[in-house]
Every structure is written in structure tokens, then in C-alpha cells.
Design a protein around this motif. Structure first.
Motif: not given
Length: 521
Positions: A333-358
Motif C-alpha cells: 500500500a503506497d501513501p495514496a492507498d493509505l489515504r484513500a482506503a485507511p487500513g488497507t495493505v494495498g495491492r499485489p506487486p507484479d509477479g504476485v497472485t492474490l486470491t480470496i478463497l471461501n
């Protein structure tokens, strides 16, 4: 990608040649990084610590001499190489030992400075440690462990002192095997497990981060986080790869860090969230701080409130990095992310796959809470005891529960095993803790679930008041009730002098749950 390459020195032909030569000789890792920097920027300060500074040329020569000693001590009768353990605080000899073990061809096990003797004995036996580099303060722990490993004293002056071995000027030939790096898990229960990484994936795992975080060749770092943990180590590796100057202190003292930030201009400050909190508590004028270009935080939950307070006072320079020892870096999470969505840990960088499984192991719809899974080439190889992490194909579970917002940012609710189930309602401690931490009389708070005959569990809070502040339990309950549902309001509130924590500021929750029920613990 080209702008990243230019920041890393791709236009410097001499550096490129030095890197190629070093990689052929030593492979991918810190050994090659230091060798290349010594060839191109030999007189540049490599490490600055409590004792002063050493340049890259000195670090390179010291590492070669220590490597020759390590190889001799770690070679068994059959010619095989045993592992090297490093049990040190943050200083030049930690860095020297890390580079030396790699050059020797020995697997390196990074040992926590909080490791008790019984756990140390288990790790030495399990991971085959034949040489231990250690500070004198841990000599009793090593003696109590009963290990027969050869001991090199990092901060001594006797026959086994690192300084003496480094001064011998011995040369070390390239290793015949590519060693691995072993990191102890930083869990809060039981003995730590040993997670295995290759040095190649350690380097590759940082490529996506280089695109998201504005590192540059020749930066100056102030690393306050422990180097033996994955977070501090990752930033040390990036710093050495960019021929940067790494400044460290053996112990974190907020006042000293604040003083350094006022006296020197750093490009990067590397911390865990608790350190940010301690620095914010300092009575220093923000105008007197020579603000770093990057403040990099990881290792624990960075609340939206803490991030906002930091950026409001010191500027929008804060980056929140999420991952684990097993998965490596997962999101940023960069500064813009932290301002726009407080508490976020941000987005995955290139080369990383992020998935939420139920719960059925299927991808959850965006906005739905589920199990966080990550996949990248930087995943660990497994534990030294032969076990593995929880995987779903190429995806690895982090052990956290979270959700993706409409912009693809990850929000982590908390650790699955920390969740409190009270009267059929699910409560994650982090949500209650953030509300408690906002109270002006609360320095820090931790929330756990305790057994309850009626509800199964009830919410219990352990609160450290700010100095010279008094606060009533009923007042805090009313404070929480203003922001959260009634089932999340702590029924038990205990005022304590300190919270039990790991070396990276993680609360050891199982120790809280068994504390007594007195008003002052």
C-alpha cells in the motif's frame, strides 16, 4: 521496467560489469551484491552502526576471511557442509556473517534474539548448525542449550572474535553448492518452525517491489527492524543490491531514532508499526525532522488511524507492506492507498497472485470476506522438518482472513486463529483494538477471547494507559460502543503496565488469555 532499471544503475557500465562478474563467481545473493559494490563503490559506507562505519571494500574483504573460517569449521568428515547460525543484534558483524556464510556455501539459519535455550537446542539439532555467530550477551543461552557448534563472537576481542578472523585476510574460493537461507517463523505460540528459501527467490521476490517502491541506487537506509526477521532482512538485501548505505542500531530506542531523523537525511526508514507509534509519541517538532523519501512498515498490523497520524505529522511517505515468512511480499500500500482506503495493505506487486478463497476453496466474490492466498516465485520451499504450508495448488494460505475492495485493495480482518466467536458473532481483535487505541488515554491495547459459560467466549481487552493518564473501564466500554456493535464491546477490561510482545511488536495473545482477572495485572 526501464525506469526501474535506470534507478538500479543499469546505465552504469562499470557497475553492470561488476555485477555480471560477481554473479558468475558467487551466484545470486548478497555475496554477489557486496562483491559488485566493492568493485564499483569500494569507498562507499556499507554499514553504519553503534561503532562507526565500514565501507564496501572492507566488508567484502572481511566476509571472505570469515567465509574461509566458516567453511573449515562446517566441513564434515564426508566433505559435506553444515549450517551456520546467526544469533546477533543489528550491527556490521551480522551483515558480515550473512555474506560470509553464503560465500562459504553454508546454509544460513537466522536465529531470534528472544529464542530460549531449549528452543535453540532444538533448532541447532533440527537444522544441523555447526557454527554460530553470536553476540556476547547470548553466551549463557548458547551454553545452556548444550550445542557443540563452533562459536564465533561478533562483539568480542578474544581468539574466537569475528574481528580477529576478519583481519586474517584469508581468501575464500567460490562454493561448489548454492546454499539456502532458513528463517524462523515469528509465530506467537510454541517453538518456531524453520522456513527454507533459496537465495535466488530471495532476490527475485524483490523485483515487483522495486516497481512499487521508489528505491534508488546508493540510497541511505535506517533499518530499525530486526535483521533476523524476514522484513528487516528483505530491506537489507535490497539495500546491498543497490549499493546503498545501511545504518542500524543494536536496540530500538525511539528517542535515538527521532534524534537521527532530525540530524540526518535518510532515503528509507524501515520499521514495524509499533516503532511508528513510539516515534509519534516523541515530543519533536515535525518541521525539525529531515523527512525520509520512504517510510517502510511491515511485520504487523498497521491501523488506518496510525497511518493517518503519521502522514498528517510527517508527510505522505508511508508504505505498508504485507506478507509472511512463507509467502514473502504479498501486497504493498503506497501513501495514496493509505489515504484513500485507511487500513488497507494495498495491492499485489507484479509477479504476485492474490486470491480470496471461501470455505469451499473457491474464489470469493469481490467484497466478500474469505481466506487470503498468495502465489509467487518467492514462496518458501517448505520447513526443515519436512512439513509444508497450507497450499491450494500454487496458492499458499497466509492464515489471514480478508477481502478485496472495489479497487482491488486487500483489507485484512485478522488472523483466523485470533478470531473470537461470542454468542455466534465473529469478532476480530484488530477492529476493537483500533477503536481503543484512538482513545486519548490509551497508549496501546490488545484484545483476546476468554472462555465464557454462556456465550462460549467473551471479548477481553488488556489496556496500557498513557503515562500520567487515568481512564475508567466503563468509559472505555462506552467509547467502543460509540463505534462498534454491542457484541464487540469488551466485557472484561484489564489495565496492564505492558503487553507481552515478540521482537517485531506482535502481541503474544495466548499469554494474555491466561493472565489473572485483577484490575491491575
Amino acid at each position: 521496467m526501464w525506469h526501474v532499471a535506470l534507478r538500479m544503475g543499469a546505465a552504469d557500465a562499470a557497475l553492470t560489469s561488476a555485477r555480471c562478474w560477481a554473479s558468475v563467481r558467487w551466484g545470486l545473493g548478497t555475496a554477489a551484491s557486496v562483491s559488485a559494490a566493492a568493485l564499483r563503490f569500494g569507498g562507499r559506507a556499507a554499514v553504519v552502526d553503534d561503532e562507526g562505519s565500514i565501507d564496501y571494500r572492507t566488508l567484502d574483504r572481511a566476509a571472505s576471511s570469515v567465509a574461509a573460517c566458516m567453511r573449515a569449521a562446517a566441513t564434515g568428515p564426508d566433505g559435506s557442509l553444515a549450517a551456520v547460525g546467526i544469533l546477533c543484534r543489528n550491527h556490521r558483524w551480522f551483515v558480515t556473517a550473512l555474506v560470509a556464510a553464503e560465500r562459504a556455501g553454508c546454509d544460513t539459519v537466522l536465529l531470534s534474539t528472544a529464542l530460549p535455550a531449549s528452543n535453540l537446542a532444538e533448532v541447532c539439532e533440527r537444522d544441523g548448525i555447526a557454527v554460530i555467530v553470536t553476540d556476547q550477551e547470548f553466551s549463557e543461552v548458547i551454553a545452556q542449550s548444550g550445542t557443540t557448534a563452533t562459536v564465533l563472537v561478533a562483539d568480542g576481542s578474544g581468539p574466537g572474535a569475528m574481528s580477529r578472523v576478519a583481519a586474517e585476510g584469508r581468501q575464500c574460493s567460490p562454493p561448489t553448492r548454492r546454499p539456502k537461507l532458513v528463517l524462523l517463523t515469528s509465530g506467537t505460540t510454541g517453538a518456531p518452525k524453520s522456513a527454507v528459501r533459496t537465495l535466488k527467490t530471495t532476490r527475485v521476490g524483490g523485483v515487483g517491489m522495486l516497481r512499487r517502491v521508489p528505491y534508488r541506487l546508493g540510497d541511505r537506509y535506517l533499518i530499525a527492524s530486526p535483521l533476523f526477521h524476514a522484513w528487516g532482512l528483505s530491506q537489507l538485501v535490497v539495500g546491498l543490491a543497490t549499493a546503498s548505505t545501511i545504518e542500524v542500531r543494536q536496540r530500538f530506542e525511539a528517542a535515538e531514532i527521532g534524534k537521527l531523523l532530525c540530524e540526518h537525511r535518510y532515503d528509507a526508514l524501515v520499521v514495524v508499526p509499533l516503532m511508528l507509534r513510539r516515534i509519534l509519541d516523541l515530543p519533536i517538532d515535525s518541521a525539525s525532522v529531515r523527512r525520509p523519501r520512504m517510510v517502510l512498515s511491515s511485520g504487523n498490523v498497521l491501523s488506518g488511524e496510525l497511518a493517518r497520524k503519521w502522514m498528517d505529522r510527517f508527510g505522505d511517505d508511508l508504505y505498508n507492506v504485507y506478507g509472511s515468512t512463507e509467502t514473502a511480499i504479498g501486497t504493498i500500500a503506497d501513501p495514496a492507498d493509505l489515504r484513500a482506503a485507511p487500513g488497507t495493505v494495498g495491492r499485489p506487486p507484479d509477479g504476485v497472485t492474490l486470491t480470496i478463497l471461501n470455505d469451499d476453496g473457491m474464489p470469493a466474490p469481490r467484497g466478500t470476506t474469505g481466506w487470503v492466498h498468495l502465489a509467487s516465485t518467492a514462496q518458501f520451499l517448505g520447513y526443515t522438518d519436512g512439513s509444508d504450508g497450507d497450499r491450494a495448488g500454487t496458492l499458499m494460505a497466509t492464515g489471514d482472513i480478508g477481502r478485496l475492495d472495489a479497487d482491488g485493495r486487500l483489507h485484512v480482518s485478522g488472523r483466523a486463529n485470533d478470531m473470537i466467536v461470542t454468542g455466534g458473532e465473529n469478532v476480530f481483535p484488530s477492529g476493537v483494538e483500533e477503536v481503543l487505541d484512538r482513545h486519548p488515554s490509551v497508549e496501546i491495547a490488545a484484545v483476546v477471547g476468554v472462555d465464557d459459560p454462556e456465550f462460549g467466549q467473551r471479548v477481553a481487552a488488556f489496556v496500557v494507559p498513557r503515562p500520567r493518564r487515568r481512564v475508567d473501564a466503563d468509559v472505555l466500554r462506552a467509547w467502543v460502543a460509540e463505534s462498534l456493535p454491542s457484541f464487540m464491546v469488551p466485557r472484561d477490561i484489564h489495565f496492564v503496565d505492558a503487553l507481552p510482545m515478540t521482537t517485531t511488536g506482535k502481541v503474544v495473545r495466548h499469554r494474555l488469555a491466561v493472565l489473572g482477572q485483577s484490575e491491575r495485572v
